[in-house]
Design a protein around this motif. Structure first.
Motif, PDB file in Angstrom:
ATOM      1  N   PRO A   1     -22.361   8.846-123.222  1.00  0.00           N
ATOM      2  CA  PRO A   1     -21.361   9.434-124.110  1.00  0.00           C
ATOM      3  C   PRO A   1     -21.930  10.443-125.115  1.00  0.00           C
ATOM      4  O   PRO A   1     -21.214  11.343-125.547  1.00  0.00           O
ATOM      5  CB  PRO A   1     -20.752   8.234-124.839  1.00  0.00           C
ATOM      6  N   LYS A   2     -23.181  10.318-125.479  1.00  0.00           N
ATOM      7  CA  LYS A   2     -23.764  11.263-126.441  1.00  0.00           C
ATOM      8  C   LYS A   2     -24.159  12.581-125.754  1.00  0.00           C
ATOM      9  O   LYS A   2     -23.824  13.655-126.223  1.00  0.00           O
ATOM     10  CB  LYS A   2     -24.975  10.648-127.131  1.00  0.00           C
ATOM     11  N   ALA A   3     -24.845  12.467-124.623  1.00  0.00           N
ATOM     12  CA  ALA A   3     -25.274  13.665-123.886  1.00  0.00           C
ATOM     13  C   ALA A   3     -24.130  14.269-123.073  1.00  0.00           C
ATOM     14  O   ALA A   3     -24.221  15.408-122.634  1.00  0.00           O
ATOM     15  CB  ALA A   3     -26.445  13.324-122.962  1.00  0.00           C
TER      16      ALA A   3
ATOM     17  N   LEU B   1     -31.598  14.477-115.596  1.00  0.00           N
ATOM     18  CA  LEU B   1     -30.695  15.532-116.082  1.00  0.00           C
ATOM     19  C   LEU B   1     -30.592  15.539-117.611  1.00  0.00           C
ATOM     20  O   LEU B   1     -30.056  16.459-118.186  1.00  0.00           O
ATOM     21  CB  LEU B   1     -29.312  15.313-115.442  1.00  0.00           C
ATOM     22  N   GLY B   2     -31.091  14.481-118.262  1.00  0.00           N
ATOM     23  CA  GLY B   2     -31.084  14.429-119.722  1.00  0.00           C
ATOM     24  C   GLY B   2     -30.346  13.259-120.337  1.00  0.00           C
ATOM     25  O   GLY B   2     -30.265  13.139-121.560  1.00  0.00           O
ATOM     26  N   ALA B   3     -29.799  12.370-119.515  1.00  0.00           N
ATOM     27  CA  ALA B   3     -29.112  11.185-120.046  1.00  0.00           C
ATOM     28  C   ALA B   3     -30.139  10.189-120.571  1.00  0.00           C
ATOM     29  O   ALA B   3     -31.283  10.160-120.116  1.00  0.00           O
ATOM     30  CB  ALA B   3     -28.265  10.528-118.951  1.00  0.00           C
ATOM     31  N   ASP B   4     -29.729   9.370-121.517  1.00  0.00           N
ATOM     32  CA  ASP B   4     -30.565   8.294-122.042  1.00  0.00           C
ATOM     33  C   ASP B   4     -30.159   6.998-121.347  1.00  0.00           C
ATOM     34  O   ASP B   4     -29.013   6.562-121.460  1.00  0.00           O
ATOM     35  CB  ASP B   4     -30.365   8.174-123.556  1.00  0.00           C
ATOM     36  N   ARG B   5     -31.095   6.395-120.657  1.00  0.00           N
ATOM     37  CA  ARG B   5     -30.863   5.169-119.887  1.00  0.00           C
ATOM     38  C   ARG B   5     -30.189   4.083-120.736  1.00  0.00           C
ATOM     39  O   ARG B   5     -29.359   3.329-120.238  1.00  0.00           O
ATOM     40  CB  ARG B   5     -32.214   4.691-119.361  1.00  0.00           C
ATOM     41  N   ASN B   6     -30.533   4.002-122.018  1.00  0.00           N
ATOM     42  CA  ASN B   6     -30.004   2.943-122.886  1.00  0.00           C
ATOM     43  C   ASN B   6     -28.575   3.193-123.354  1.00  0.00           C
ATOM     44  O   ASN B   6     -27.940   2.292-123.881  1.00  0.00           O
ATOM     45  CB  ASN B   6     -30.925   2.743-124.095  1.00  0.00           C
ATOM     46  N   ARG B   7     -28.087   4.410-123.197  1.00  0.00           N
ATOM     47  CA  ARG B   7     -26.706   4.713-123.603  1.00  0.00           C
ATOM     48  C   ARG B   7     -25.732   4.699-122.441  1.00  0.00           C
ATOM     49  O   ARG B   7     -24.523   4.848-122.643  1.00  0.00           O
ATOM     50  CB  ARG B   7     -26.643   6.103-124.253  1.00  0.00           C
ATOM     51  N   LEU B   8     -26.204   4.533-121.239  1.00  0.00           N
ATOM     52  CA  LEU B   8     -25.340   4.648-120.066  1.00  0.00           C
ATOM     53  C   LEU B   8     -24.259   3.570-120.048  1.00  0.00           C
ATOM     54  O   LEU B   8     -24.528   2.398-120.303  1.00  0.00           O
ATOM     55  CB  LEU B   8     -26.162   4.580-118.781  1.00  0.00           C
ATOM     56  N   VAL B   9     -23.036   4.003-119.751  1.00  0.00           N
ATOM     57  CA  VAL B   9     -21.876   3.120-119.629  1.00  0.00           C
ATOM     58  C   VAL B   9     -21.519   3.053-118.145  1.00  0.00           C
ATOM     59  O   VAL B   9     -21.333   4.087-117.501  1.00  0.00           O
ATOM     60  CB  VAL B   9     -20.688   3.659-120.449  1.00  0.00           C
ATOM     61  N   PHE B  10     -21.418   1.835-117.622  1.00  0.00           N
ATOM     62  CA  PHE B  10     -21.131   1.609-116.203  1.00  0.00           C
ATOM     63  C   PHE B  10     -19.716   1.067-116.033  1.00  0.00           C
ATOM     64  O   PHE B  10     -19.338   0.102-116.709  1.00  0.00           O
ATOM     65  CB  PHE B  10     -22.112   0.577-115.623  1.00  0.00           C
TER      66      PHE B  10
END
Length: 159
Positions: free
Chosen positions: A38-40, A82-91
């Motif tokens: 959501p941030k990136a 691509l630049g996403a942060d693994r810890n912010r990912l929403v599944f």
């Protein structure tokens, strides 16, 4: 103007373009997984046919997106690249239906269990899901907001 990226069976699409919508159609026993930072504002979707590649390593090497365990993991890796942060990912997930209405193969249930095992193993959680039943689904991911929509029999709802 929205650009629609269509995810086929055993396929994956990624985007960092807020104008894009990623969609996969006809999720029967297959499992569709939308993943979003959501941030990136970077997201992806994978449409997995089978739960694990354990007995089909050659097929998994040729197309990791065919299987839940390798497809979701590869999608996460590519999102991070691509630049996403693994810890912010929403599944979020949809599909996993029992299209044959029998218990011989139970592919939909096995697909969902494979996803839950993978997420648990990686200390991640599933934010929302619409799985099971006997009806196919269409899954949408809107990159501008991360909104995930499921369409079942023409009716849409947010996941």
């Amino acid at each position: 103007m929205n650009n629609t990226l269509v995810v086929g069976i055993s396929d994956m699409k990624l985007s960092a373009n807020p104008g894009d919508v990623i969609v996969t159609y006809s999720l029967g026993s297959c499992l569709g997984v939308a993943i979003y930072d959501p941030k990136a504002r970077i997201g992806g979707m994978v449409h997995c046919l089978l739960p694990t590649a354990a007995a089909a390593r050659e097929k998994a090497r040729a197309n990791p997106f065919m299987f839940v365990n390798t497809g979701v993991a590869m999608t996460v890796r590519r999102l991070v690249d691509l630049g996403a942060d693994r810890n912010r990912l929403v599944f979020k997930a949809a599909g996993g239906a029992n299209m044959r209405r029998d218990r011989i193969f139970d592919t939909g249930v096995r697909n969902f269990k494979a996803l839950m095992r993978l997420l648990e193993h990686n200390h991640r959680r599933l934010a929302a899901h619409d799985v099971g039943g006997t009806t196919p689904r269409t899954l949408f991911l809107y990159l501008d907001t991360g909104r995930v929509v499921v369409r079942v029999l023409g009716k849409e709802s947010d996941l």
